[in-house]
Design an enzyme around this catalytic site. Structure first.
Site, short mmCIF file in Angstrom:
data_model
loop_
_atom_site.label_atom_id
_atom_site.label_comp_id
_atom_site.label_asym_id
_atom_site.label_seq_id
_atom_site.Cartn_x
_atom_site.Cartn_y
_atom_site.Cartn_z
N ARG A 161 0.86 -1.19 0.00
CA ARG A 161 0.00 0.00 0.00
C ARG A 161 0.89 1.23 0.00
NH1 ARG A 161 -3.80 -2.43 -1.67
NH2 ARG A 161 -5.74 -2.91 -0.59
N HIS A 180 -1.32 0.75 -9.71
CA HIS A 180 -2.07 -0.16 -8.83
C HIS A 180 -2.71 -1.32 -9.63
CE1 HIS A 180 -4.17 -0.35 -4.67
NE2 HIS A 180 -4.03 -1.57 -5.19
N1 NAP Z 1 -1.04 -3.81 -5.52
C1 NAP Z 1 -1.97 -4.72 -5.67
O1 NAP Z 1 -2.47 -4.92 -6.79
C2 NAP Z 1 -2.43 -5.54 -4.49
C3 NAP Z 1 -3.31 -6.61 -4.69
C4 NAP Z 1 -3.67 -7.39 -3.60
C5 NAP Z 1 -3.18 -7.12 -2.34
N2 NAP Z 1 -2.32 -6.07 -2.17
C6 NAP Z 1 -1.76 -5.76 -0.83
O2 NAP Z 1 -1.05 -6.91 -0.35
C7 NAP Z 1 -1.31 -7.03 1.05
C8 NAP Z 1 -0.99 -8.42 1.54
O3 NAP Z 1 -1.98 -9.31 1.10
P1 NAP Z 1 -2.11 -10.80 1.68
O4 NAP Z 1 -3.37 -11.36 1.15
O5 NAP Z 1 -0.84 -11.55 1.49
O6 NAP Z 1 -2.26 -10.48 3.26
P2 NAP Z 1 -2.30 -11.53 4.47
O7 NAP Z 1 -2.60 -12.90 3.98
O8 NAP Z 1 -3.14 -10.92 5.53
O9 NAP Z 1 -0.77 -11.55 4.96
C9 NAP Z 1 -0.20 -10.47 5.62
C10 NAP Z 1 1.19 -10.85 6.12
O10 NAP Z 1 1.78 -9.68 6.70
C11 NAP Z 1 2.23 -10.01 8.02
N3 NAP Z 1 2.12 -8.85 8.92
C12 NAP Z 1 1.04 -8.08 9.17
N4 NAP Z 1 1.35 -7.11 10.07
C13 NAP Z 1 2.66 -7.29 10.38
C14 NAP Z 1 3.56 -6.63 11.25
N5 NAP Z 1 3.19 -5.58 11.98
N6 NAP Z 1 4.84 -7.09 11.31
C15 NAP Z 1 5.23 -8.16 10.59
N7 NAP Z 1 4.42 -8.83 9.74
C16 NAP Z 1 3.15 -8.40 9.64
C17 NAP Z 1 1.30 -11.10 8.49
O11 NAP Z 1 1.92 -11.77 9.57
P3 NAP Z 1 1.26 -13.08 10.24
O12 NAP Z 1 1.58 -14.19 9.29
O13 NAP Z 1 1.96 -13.21 11.52
O14 NAP Z 1 -0.22 -12.80 10.35
C18 NAP Z 1 1.15 -11.92 7.20
O15 NAP Z 1 2.25 -12.80 7.05
C19 NAP Z 1 -2.78 -6.62 1.16
O16 NAP Z 1 -3.13 -6.23 2.47
C20 NAP Z 1 -2.86 -5.46 0.18
O17 NAP Z 1 -2.55 -4.26 0.86
C21 NAP Z 1 -1.93 -5.28 -3.21
#
Ligand code: NAP
Length: 313
Positions: free
Chosen positions: A228, A276
């Site tokens: 983000r 994006h």
């Molecule tokens: N640019 C684009 O087109 C696009 C598309 C889709 C998504 N995204 C972005 O990608 C992000 C990630 O997606 P996802 O589905 O992989 O999310 P997710 O499954 O919720 O995974 C998030 C990861 O981040 C870790 N995390 C969260 N807070 C943390 C902290 N304070 N310190 C260390 N690690 C932390 C979590 O740790 P734990 O394993 O311990 O919970 C988890 O491993 C989304 O939230 C979105 O913002 C971007």
């Protein structure tokens, strides 16, 4: 039970798809049917970027299905009912796209494409300027080991890059090295030639890509941010590129989108920007997932992807 529907940008096709796939449910188009709906019938909502008054008059709303992987926008919505369970998309075709996007950035760094592009503009034959670096010597660090981070990591490992994921809690994965917690962050950063941010945006991760973090990366490291925009302190990136601490960046997300015309990123030689689009929701996969979640909740069970509103993701 009725489901209130609003997904920004939908030309009606998505709404029709849900109506077709859920014939046993009434789906109310918030944009034009909300005044005719009985508020006490509305128990669920399907949303992407709901308007500020979307949740007005939904006293019995129990579940909000976010038509997105990130829920930072939704959690900031002032009308979001505190009792509602929020369910988000997991992967839904996005991980494959994200892996491709990240691989593009890694190859840009490894194969020194920035240098080659600028040599081309100057009609300079840069053969002697290029030093071959094998994949085994490009260490990749991924912030986040979730639905996207882990799959991106596995793809990198398949391409022979040494890869490490960093997350909040401990993760075990047979194919990639995983570390977790603040105490592991320093070593993780010291050994990340390419840093990829796939964290959710929360209070704890806002501004995480800042000068203090860049200073812990190897000299000349490359940043890829498809997380983000608010993860990144934009001026700190410009300063790190100016000083040579970082050699370049591939950015898909920005604190203000669309990126304003006067923004310095548009013209920066060492920054590649994309609007994006790193991983877009694939309609069929996403609809399937929302429907599966609706059916799971109706059976009285909890689906995957329930958001922990305290943690913020
Ligand atoms: N640019 C684009 O087109 C696009 C598309 C889709 C998504 N995204 C972005 O990608 C992000 C990630 O997606 P996802 O589905 O992989 O999310 P997710 O499954 O919720 O995974 C998030 C990861 O981040 C870790 N995390 C969260 N807070 C943390 C902290 N304070 N310190 C260390 N690690 C932390 C979590 O740790 P734990 O394993 O311990 O919970 C988890 O491993 C989304 O939230 C979105 O913002 C971007």
């Amino acid at each position: 039970m009725s489901i209130l529907f609003y997904c920004e940008g939908d030309d009606g096709q998505l709404l029709q798809t849900f109506r077709h796939r859920l014939p046993d449910h009434v789906i109310i188009d918030w944009s034009c049917e909300r005044t005719e709906a009985d508020p006490s019938d509305i128990t669920a909502a399907i949303v992407w970027m709901p308007p500020v008054d979307f949740f007005d008059n939904t006293p019995r709303l129990q579940t909000v299905y976010a038509f997105s992987a990130g829920v930072d926008h939704l959690l900031l919505h002032t009308g979001l009912p505190s009792q509602a369970t929020i369910v988000r998309l997991r992967d839904a075709g996005m991980a494959q796209q994200m892996a491709e996007y990240a691989l593009y950035g890694v190859l840009h760094f490894q194969r020194q494409m920035g240098l080659l592009r600028s040599a081309q503009r100057q009609k300079h034959w840069a053969q002697d300027d290029i030093k071959a670096i094998s994949a085994a010597h490009v260490r990749i660090g991924i912030l986040g080991a979730g639905a996207l981070g882990l799959q991106v990591a596995e793809r990198m490992a398949l391409n022979n890059y040494p890869v490490t994921c960093w997350s909040r809690s401990a993760r075990i994965n047979e194919k990639v090295r995983c570390v977790n917690g603040e105490q592991a962050l320093g070593d993780f950063l010291n050994s990340s030639d390419v840093l990829i941010c796939l964290l959710p945006l929360t209070d704890a991760t806002t501004g995480i890509l800042n000068a203090g973090l860049f200073d812990q990366l190897p000299q000349g490291a490359f940043l890829i941010n498809p997380g983000r925009g608010a993860h990144l302190v934009e001026q700190d990136l410009l300063d790190a590129l100016e000083s040579g601490r970082l050699s370049g960046a591939l950015l898909d997300v920005f604190s203000l989108e669309p990126l304003p015309e006067e923004h310095p990123f548009w013209h920066h030689n060492d920054i590649i920007i994309t609007p994006h689009v790193a991983a877009q929701s694939l309609v069929d996969e996403s609809v399937d997932q929302v429907i599966e979640s609706i059916r799971t909740i109706e059976r009285g069970e909890l689906p995957d992807g329930v958001v922990d509103t305290q943690r913020g993701y």
